[in-house]
Design a protein around this motif. Structure first.
Motif, PDB file in Angstrom:
ATOM      1  N   PHE A  86      -8.416  -6.349   8.937  1.00 37.19           N
ATOM      2  CA  PHE A  86      -7.218  -6.477   8.727  1.00 37.19           C
ATOM      3  C   PHE A  86      -5.947  -4.772   7.939  1.00 37.19           C
ATOM      4  CE2 PHE A  86      -6.769 -10.256   7.058  1.00 37.19           C
ATOM      5  CZ  PHE A  86      -5.737 -10.326   5.645  1.00 37.19           C
ATOM      6  N   LEU A  87      -6.545  -5.317   6.645  1.00 40.95           N
ATOM      7  CA  LEU A  87      -6.181  -4.843   5.597  1.00 40.95           C
ATOM      8  C   LEU A  87      -6.623  -3.539   5.167  1.00 40.95           C
ATOM      9  CD1 LEU A  87      -6.034  -7.920   2.792  1.00 40.95           C
ATOM     10  CD2 LEU A  87      -4.525  -6.800   3.352  1.00 40.95           C
ATOM     11  N   ALA A  88      -7.766  -3.393   6.159  1.00 42.33           N
ATOM     12  CA  ALA A  88      -8.776  -1.752   5.699  1.00 42.33           C
ATOM     13  C   ALA A  88      -7.430  -1.012   7.182  1.00 42.33           C
ATOM     14  CB  ALA A  88      -9.534  -1.663   6.334  1.00 42.33           C
ATOM     15  N   GLN A  89      -6.891  -2.013   8.033  1.00 39.04           N
ATOM     16  CA  GLN A  89      -6.511  -0.985   9.269  1.00 39.04           C
ATOM     17  C   GLN A  89      -5.267  -1.270   8.654  1.00 39.04           C
ATOM     18  OE1 GLN A  89      -6.282   0.277  12.756  1.00 39.04           O
ATOM     19  NE2 GLN A  89      -8.867  -0.195  12.180  1.00 39.04           N
ATOM     20  N   ASN A  90      -4.429  -1.718   7.748  1.00 41.51           N
ATOM     21  CA  ASN A  90      -2.461  -1.820   6.778  1.00 41.51           C
ATOM     22  C   ASN A  90      -2.706  -0.928   6.423  1.00 41.51           C
ATOM     23  OD1 ASN A  90      -2.507  -4.500   8.515  1.00 41.51           O
ATOM     24  ND2 ASN A  90      -1.581  -5.213   7.287  1.00 41.51           N
ATOM     25  N   LEU A  91      -4.003  -0.540   5.583  1.00 38.63           N
ATOM     26  CA  LEU A  91      -3.880   1.195   4.965  1.00 38.63           C
ATOM     27  C   LEU A  91      -3.951   1.848   5.176  1.00 38.63           C
ATOM     28  CD1 LEU A  91      -3.928   2.446   2.107  1.00 38.63           C
ATOM     29  CD2 LEU A  91      -6.770   1.585   2.386  1.00 38.63           C
ATOM     30  N   PHE A 141       0.494  -1.085  -0.595  1.00 38.42           N
ATOM     31  CA  PHE A 141       0.036   0.136   0.142  1.00 38.42           C
ATOM     32  C   PHE A 141       0.822   1.407  -0.164  1.00 38.42           C
ATOM     33  CE2 PHE A 141      -3.765  -2.593   2.258  1.00 38.42           C
ATOM     34  CZ  PHE A 141      -4.625  -2.298   1.112  1.00 38.42           C
ATOM     35  N   ILE A 142       1.975   1.001   0.582  1.00 43.13           N
ATOM     36  CA  ILE A 142       2.860   2.302   0.754  1.00 43.13           C
ATOM     37  C   ILE A 142       3.346   2.306  -0.659  1.00 43.13           C
ATOM     38  CG2 ILE A 142       5.309   3.451   2.021  1.00 43.13           C
ATOM     39  CD1 ILE A 142       4.353   2.220   4.433  1.00 43.13           C
ATOM     40  N   ILE A 168       6.513   4.976  13.151  1.00 40.18           N
ATOM     41  CA  ILE A 168       5.122   4.293  13.194  1.00 40.18           C
ATOM     42  C   ILE A 168       4.744   3.078  13.668  1.00 40.18           C
ATOM     43  CG2 ILE A 168       3.633   4.662  11.797  1.00 40.18           C
ATOM     44  CD1 ILE A 168       3.580   7.281  10.624  1.00 40.18           C
ATOM     45  N   MET A 169       3.882   2.662  14.324  1.00 44.19           N
ATOM     46  CA  MET A 169       3.878   1.740  15.252  1.00 44.19           C
ATOM     47  C   MET A 169       2.331   1.404  15.450  1.00 44.19           C
ATOM     48  SD  MET A 169       4.956   0.035  18.948  1.00 44.19           S
ATOM     49  CE  MET A 169       5.028  -1.571  19.150  1.00 44.19           C
ATOM     50  N   ALA A 170       1.841   0.244  14.269  1.00 43.19           N
ATOM     51  CA  ALA A 170       0.294  -0.019  13.907  1.00 43.19           C
ATOM     52  C   ALA A 170      -0.016  -0.793  15.071  1.00 43.19           C
ATOM     53  CB  ALA A 170       0.869  -1.309  12.469  1.00 43.19           C
ATOM     54  N   PRO A 171      -1.220  -0.446  15.357  1.00 40.58           N
ATOM     55  CA  PRO A 171      -2.624  -1.113  16.681  1.00 40.58           C
ATOM     56  C   PRO A 171      -1.228  -2.384  17.001  1.00 40.58           C
ATOM     57  CG  PRO A 171      -3.705  -0.176  14.909  1.00 40.58           C
ATOM     58  CD  PRO A 171      -2.118  -0.054  14.937  1.00 40.58           C
ATOM     59  N   GLN A 172      -1.324  -2.792  18.124  1.00 42.36           N
ATOM     60  CA  GLN A 172      -0.920  -4.304  18.090  1.00 42.36           C
ATOM     61  C   GLN A 172      -1.512  -5.161  19.198  1.00 42.36           C
ATOM     62  OE1 GLN A 172       2.337  -5.346  18.066  1.00 42.36           O
ATOM     63  NE2 GLN A 172       2.098  -3.313  16.321  1.00 42.36           N
ATOM     64  N   HIS A 173      -2.159  -6.384  19.316  1.00 42.77           N
ATOM     65  CA  HIS A 173      -2.998  -6.972  20.201  1.00 42.77           C
ATOM     66  C   HIS A 173      -1.742  -7.377  20.963  1.00 42.77           C
ATOM     67  CE1 HIS A 173      -4.899 -10.968  21.063  1.00 42.77           C
ATOM     68  NE2 HIS A 173      -4.238 -11.370  21.109  1.00 42.77           N
ATOM     69  N   TYR A 174      -0.919  -7.714  21.508  1.00 42.00           N
ATOM     70  CA  TYR A 174      -0.164  -7.485  22.408  1.00 42.00           C
ATOM     71  C   TYR A 174       0.442  -6.427  23.115  1.00 42.00           C
ATOM     72  CZ  TYR A 174      -0.107 -12.627  21.631  1.00 42.00           C
ATOM     73  OH  TYR A 174      -0.721 -13.949  21.151  1.00 42.00           O
ATOM     74  N   VAL A 214      -2.582   2.896   8.594  1.00 40.48           N
ATOM     75  CA  VAL A 214      -0.829   2.427   8.278  1.00 40.48           C
ATOM     76  C   VAL A 214      -0.212   3.325   7.389  1.00 40.48           C
ATOM     77  CG1 VAL A 214       1.320   1.196   9.823  1.00 40.48           C
ATOM     78  CG2 VAL A 214      -1.248   1.132  10.471  1.00 40.48           C
ATOM     79  N   ALA A 215      -0.464   2.462   6.405  1.00 42.86           N
ATOM     80  CA  ALA A 215       0.440   3.153   5.400  1.00 42.86           C
ATOM     81  C   ALA A 215      -0.151   4.370   5.295  1.00 42.86           C
ATOM     82  CB  ALA A 215       0.066   2.151   3.694  1.00 42.86           C
TER      83      ALA A 215
END
Length: 416
Positions: free
Chosen positions: A257-262, A55-56, A184-190, A264-265
């Protein structure tokens, strides 16, 4: 020998392991490369590196920049790892890079993946951006040899425990210690990953923006203001951005999860003053990332519990209460029992996809023992037994995705 023979001689992607080897080689190689003006976006994490990086890259290409997106692994051909503004690099370009590296005798000790990294650095000469995706992990990874303008950390989870450690703290620390001065840090499960990131950022005097999960315009506005304050950027909030993003997600049926990755990008691009035009942004062009082959066939690469949780959400959203046939196989070092236990409520039957001539594949007896323990019905995969009246999820290693797509394309060619 040519590049393909040379790579074949290297054997496994990450073996033998020497954490300082890539740094030794790069110290000698760097003066011979012309990459002084290259901006480097380094992607590190466990899940989502490929789609976030692509996406980037697509966003950069949309604005006319020359870009190389280096990713791994590949499905069919080594050149898939090198995606540029003109498409995948050709074999001739790869061979030319190989011939250059072969003039430097000190490069020959590199592992398979390390050599691929050095090929990428050569090919990226003259480009504006290098989107550099880590392989095994942060400080032990050959992609960490070059300083980054921006570090992007995708979700961190359990994988490669033999190399990275058995606790989330050790895995996160190993990956996060590679961060540059801007993060930049994406949302984390942990959540402990975020705490560890801030501790390391403090030691490194780095600026860090930890993105929270965003599901509304209001949440985006808040996060965007925080992002601008973190990096000292002018707040140029565009009210049309969120609607354009929502329309894009809907247009291409992106999983959550792909929408969230977008997203982040999009933040990574805005760090460089670049905003995505969602009206003209192409669709994600990576196979096996929650890819719909047909209304009743979903294809997804996954290798740990976090991937299984994301897939579980997609199944619940798209198949409702209906159970699916899971076409599956994986490698012996993966969390097979945990993965299948998570997916069990949605599995009608598991079809074991054949993977031959790969020593990493889980032993059949071991897989059957897990299925018996979980009480999951199973059989061997037969493509001809697939029907339009049932719903299928093809899931597991990259080898499963590549193998199924080979069969799928062969059958479509015969039909057409």
């Amino acid at each position: 020998m040519n590049l393909w023979e040379f790579l074949e001689s290297k054997g496994q992607e990450y073996a033998p392991f020497d954490p300082r080897r890539a740094h030794r080689i790069y110290a000698k190689l760097a003066p011979k490369l012309h990459i002084e003006n290259l901006k480097v976006i380094h992607l590190v994490g466990t899940n989502g590196k490929g789609s976030t990086g692509r996406f980037i890259a697509l966003g950069l290409m949309q604005q006319g920049y020359k870009v190389l997106h280096f990713s791994s692994p590949h499905l069919w051909h080594f050149r898939e790892r090198f995606f540029t503004h003109t498409g995948e690099v050709c074999d001739q370009t790869l061979q030319q890079a190989h011939e250059f590296l072969q003039q430097q005798d000190f490069v020959n000790e590199a592992s398979y993946f390390e050599y691929a990294t050095f090929l990428a650095l050569y090919i990226a000469q003259g480009d504006d951006f290098l989107v550099l995706e880590a392989g095994l992990g942060g400080e032990f990874d050959s992609t960490s040899v070059i300083d980054s303008d921006l570090s992007v950390f995708t979700p961190i989870g359990f994988d490669h425990k033999d190399f990275l450690g058995t606790s989330i703290e050790s895995i996160a620390g190993t990956k996060l210690r590679v961060m540059g001065k801007n993060v930049i840090m994406a949302p984390q499960h942990y959540r402990q990953c975020v705490s560890i990131a801030y501790e390391i950022a403090k030691d490194y005097h780095a600026r860090i923006f930890a993105l929270e999960c965003i599901k509304s315009q209001t949440q985006y506005d808040v996060q965007y203001e925080k992002f601008c304050l973190t990096f000292g950027l002018q707040n140029t909030l565009d009210s049309s951005f969120w609607q354009g993003y929502v329309d894009y997600v809907s247009r291409y049926h992106l999983a959550e999860f792909l929408a969230q990755n977008l997203l982040v990008a999009s933040f990574a691009l805005q760090f460089f003053g670049i905003k995505i035009d969602f009206l003209t942004l192409p669709a994600l062009n990576l196979h096996g990332r929650c890819e719909w082959l047909a209304p009743h066939i979903l294809l997804d690469v996954g290798h740990n519990q976090e991937c299984a949780r994301a897939l579980k959400s997609v199944i619940e959203q798209n198949f409702k209460q209906r159970r699916v046939i899971l076409v599956y196989n994986t490698y012996s070092d993966k969390e097979v029992h945990c993965i299948l236990e998570l997916l069990k409520p949605h599995i009608q039957e598991l079809w074991i996809f054949p993977l031959t001539h790969n020593p990493r594949v889980i032993a059949r007896d071991e897989l059957l023992a897990i299925l018996e323990d979980l009480g999951i019905a199973y059989r061997d995969f037969v493509f001809e037994d697939m029907t339009d009246s049932k719903e299928y999820v093809i899931f597991g290693s990259f080898s499963v995705v590549a193998g199924f797509l080979d069969i799928w394309r062969e059958k479509l060619c015969k039909i057409n």
